[in-house]
Design an enzyme around this catalytic site. Structure first.
Site, PDB file in Angstrom:
ATOM      1  N   HIS A   1       0.806  -1.223   0.000  1.00  0.00           N
ATOM      2  CA  HIS A   1       0.000   0.000   0.000  1.00  0.00           C
ATOM      3  C   HIS A   1       0.837   1.270   0.000  1.00  0.00           C
ATOM      4  O   HIS A   1       0.300   2.366  -0.109  1.00  0.00           O
ATOM      5  CB  HIS A   1      -0.924  -0.021   1.229  1.00  0.00           C
ATOM      6  CG  HIS A   1      -2.081   0.911   1.163  1.00  0.00           C
ATOM      7  ND1 HIS A   1      -2.165   2.064   1.913  1.00  0.00           N
ATOM      8  CD2 HIS A   1      -3.206   0.866   0.416  1.00  0.00           C
ATOM      9  CE1 HIS A   1      -3.291   2.686   1.643  1.00  0.00           C
ATOM     10  NE2 HIS A   1      -3.949   1.979   0.738  1.00  0.00           N
TER      11      HIS A   1
ATOM     12  N   HIS B   1      -8.815  11.285  -0.571  1.00  0.00           N
ATOM     13  CA  HIS B   1      -8.174   9.986  -0.396  1.00  0.00           C
ATOM     14  C   HIS B   1      -6.905  10.172   0.434  1.00  0.00           C
ATOM     15  O   HIS B   1      -5.987   9.372   0.371  1.00  0.00           O
ATOM     16  CB  HIS B   1      -7.855   9.389  -1.777  1.00  0.00           C
ATOM     17  CG  HIS B   1      -7.519   7.939  -1.740  1.00  0.00           C
ATOM     18  ND1 HIS B   1      -6.577   7.378  -2.557  1.00  0.00           N
ATOM     19  CD2 HIS B   1      -7.979   6.922  -0.976  1.00  0.00           C
ATOM     20  CE1 HIS B   1      -6.475   6.085  -2.312  1.00  0.00           C
ATOM     21  NE2 HIS B   1      -7.306   5.787  -1.352  1.00  0.00           N
TER      22      HIS B   1
END
Length: 583
Positions: A233, A474
């Protein structure tokens, strides 16, 4: 050490399911299907959820979280290369007169160069000063919002083109959870730039397939090891130019809507430019900062080429001494050296090393795009880490409570955590009123199952509304302010990075079976940067626990752009969070 690590994390089942669904959405697959095909090249139209299908502009290709489809048309690439070469030759002829202008006639610029001027000069600023060292765009480090289509530029944002500077870029090391390969390659001149892509692959066969689909003399891959379920990630970027290195840590992926090109989503990015040493003597005399040591440790753990990592020591890291590089490395970490360096334990280590540790009460404001099966244990661990704790304080309180022992020690009180922690996440109403409505929130993840769980700390959630009208976030941020009584100045600092609010991202400290020693388990690869904000005078603590005031959060002005509106509105039964499955 690693064989039983997954069993030590609470809420495994729920987070595994969330991860499966999130990957399915990013691939454009039906999240209710029993399995996920990570090698699928194109989403099946009839099974593609509306949020995923409408996430990008009609002219942009759909993003993927696997790079298995990075096939390149060699003939077309060659034609495009020749066209670019001809264009460059024409530009060189047109610029001949400009190149003959004497240096003293050129405009001088300060080291803090506006992005527009930087872009015009390709990111490399020349000067008539006798020194050969370049004046760099961001020598001290900055945090910028990503540019968003349709929004005014106020001097605190940056475009992906301005980050990469493709006309000068020689080597790019890029990592991401999601990729839009065609879009990414449109931002980089593959004839000029060699690329190292740090990505996830499901197995050895998929790795080989990915490698064989690209020109290996221009693009190479690094596939970090995964220990069970989890995500690669992190979004780190290492960008090499002729005489400096740019380190960028975005909160978003390498897809167009995370960089504002659809006008519906914003992110943040930390950037610092490091000059190259002029002599070998300077390079050999360099004492690496803690930031550099943790960066190299992280890159080595990912499996990046050691020669490439070693080459980074040609650059002067001295200006990174004001920052902490914080990471999560997927897997189990049993040695004291390893568990203290990563996850929320590594966060506490960085806070302490920067001289920001304190037992004084803090105000902790967290901006997150995804929320896992959060418990007070995780919040307590993050809270103590932001006070500079190694992770042992939360672990000792947790294990003492399970043994029925009396517990004392500040923030073990859940009411105290509710008072001092605010987590910003969009409400259903905010998503509906955004520029693309529900269709624009496909990467913002939370489930009603976790929200409804008795163990979930519902009082900490507040509506996240961007200061840009109709835009969703985000971003992953933490703002920390010391507020309690005590001597000395208040220390304020922030985190900017890839980690959302979950145990997968930050880890969990447990007791290793057999030895009884501490062991930290993380599922994800994450990275971010901790930075101090200007100090402020101490003021009396407020009894208003609703939210932090605009005045208090103003300490971050000039350091980290504040992306959300404050004061905010608490999320409750009347103003529910956005749930990506049943919203």
């Amino acid at each position: 050490m690693a064989e039983n690590w997954a069993a030590d994390i609470n809420g495994d089942e729920g987070e595994d399911e969330a991860l499966r669904i999130a990957i399915a959405l990013s691939l454009g697959q039906d999240p209710t299907s029993a399995s996920i095909d990570l090698t699928q090249d194109e989403p099946t139209p009839e099974k593609t959820p509306e949020p995923a299908r409408n996430e990008v502009l009609a002219s942009a290709p759909a993003p993927m979280s696997s790079l298995s489809a990075l096939g390149l048309d060699r003939k077309k690439m060659e034609e495009e290369r020749l066209a670019r070469a001809n264009k460059r030759k024409a530009a060189e002829l047109d610029s001949t007169a400009a190149e003959t202008v004497r240096p003293q006639q050129r405009q001088k610029m300060s080291e803090h160069v506006p992005e527009r001027q930087t872009a015009i000069r390709g990111g490399l600023i020349t000067t008539s000063e006798p020194s050969t060292a370049p004046l760099l765009p961001f020598p001290k480090g900055v945090v910028r919002k990503t540019w968003v289509y349709g929004q005014p530029r106020l001097g605190d944002d940056i475009k992906i083109e301005e980050v990469l500077q493709k006309d000068k870029l020689e080597i790019a090391v890029l990592s991401s959870f999601q990729w839009d390969e065609q879009w990414m390659l449109s931002k980089i001149d593959i004839d000029r730039t060699k690329m190292y892509l740090v990505a996830f692959a499901n197995n050895e066969a998929q790795k080989e397939e990915i490698r064989n689909n690209v020109p290996q003399n221009r693009i190479r891959f690094c596939f970090p090891k995964m220990s069970g379920p989890g995500s690669m990630h992190s979004k780190l970027q290492l960008l090499k130019y002729s005489n400096y290195l740019r380190i960028a840590v975005p909160t978003g992926n390498l897809i167009p809507y995370d960089w504002g090109e659809t006008g519906v989503m914003e992110n943040m990015v930390f950037i610092i430019d490091l000059p190259i040493f002029e002599t070998d003597e300077q390079r050999k005399a360099q004492k690496l900062t803690l930031f550099a040591e943790d960066l190299f440790y992280f890159l080595s753990a990912q499996g990046l080429d050691e020669k490439l990592i070693s080459s980074l020591q040609k650059y002067d890291f001295s200006e990174t001494s004001r920052y902490g590089f914080v990471h999560s490395i997927a897997g189990s970490h049993s040695s004291e050296e390893s568990w203290r360096r990563t996850g929320y334990c590594g966060l506490g280590r960085a806070v302490s090393a920067l001289g920001l540790a304190s037992e004084r009460e803090i105000e902790l404001d967290i901006v997150t795009a995804s929320i896992g099966a959060v418990t007070y244990d995780l919040l307590r661990g993050l809270y103590f880490a932001c006070q500079g704790d190694s992770g042992l304080k939360e672990y000792q309180l947790r294990t003492a409570g399970r043994k029925g022992k009396s517990i004392s020690g500040g923030c073990n009180d859940t009411e105290m955590l509710d008072k001092h922690i605010r987590v910003y996440f969009p409400s259903l109403q905010t998503v509906k009123e955004s520029r693309r409505g529900k269709d624009g929130a496909g990467t913002i993840c939370f489930t009603s199952k976790w929200w409804s769980a008795e163990s979930f700390p519902r009082k900490i959630l507040w509506d996240c509304q961007s200061t840009r009208m109709g835009v969703l976030m985000h971003s992953k941020l933490m703002f920390i302010r010391q507020s309690g009584s005590g001597s000395g100045r208040n220390k304020n600092f922030a985190y900017v990075g890839s980690a959302n609010l979950s145990e997968s991202a930050w880890g969990r400290l447990v007791k290793e079976r057999g030895t009884g020693n501490p062991k930290l388990t993380c599922r994800n690869w994450e990275c971010g940067v901790v930075m101090e904000a200007p100090s402020r005078p101490k003021k009396a603590a407020s009894n208003d626990s609703s939210t932090s005031s605009v005045e208090d959060m103003g300490v971050f002005a000039g350091q980290v752009p504040l992306p959300m509106k404050i004061p905010s509105t608490p999320l409750d039964q009347d103003r529910t969070p956005w749930f990506y499955m049943d919203g």
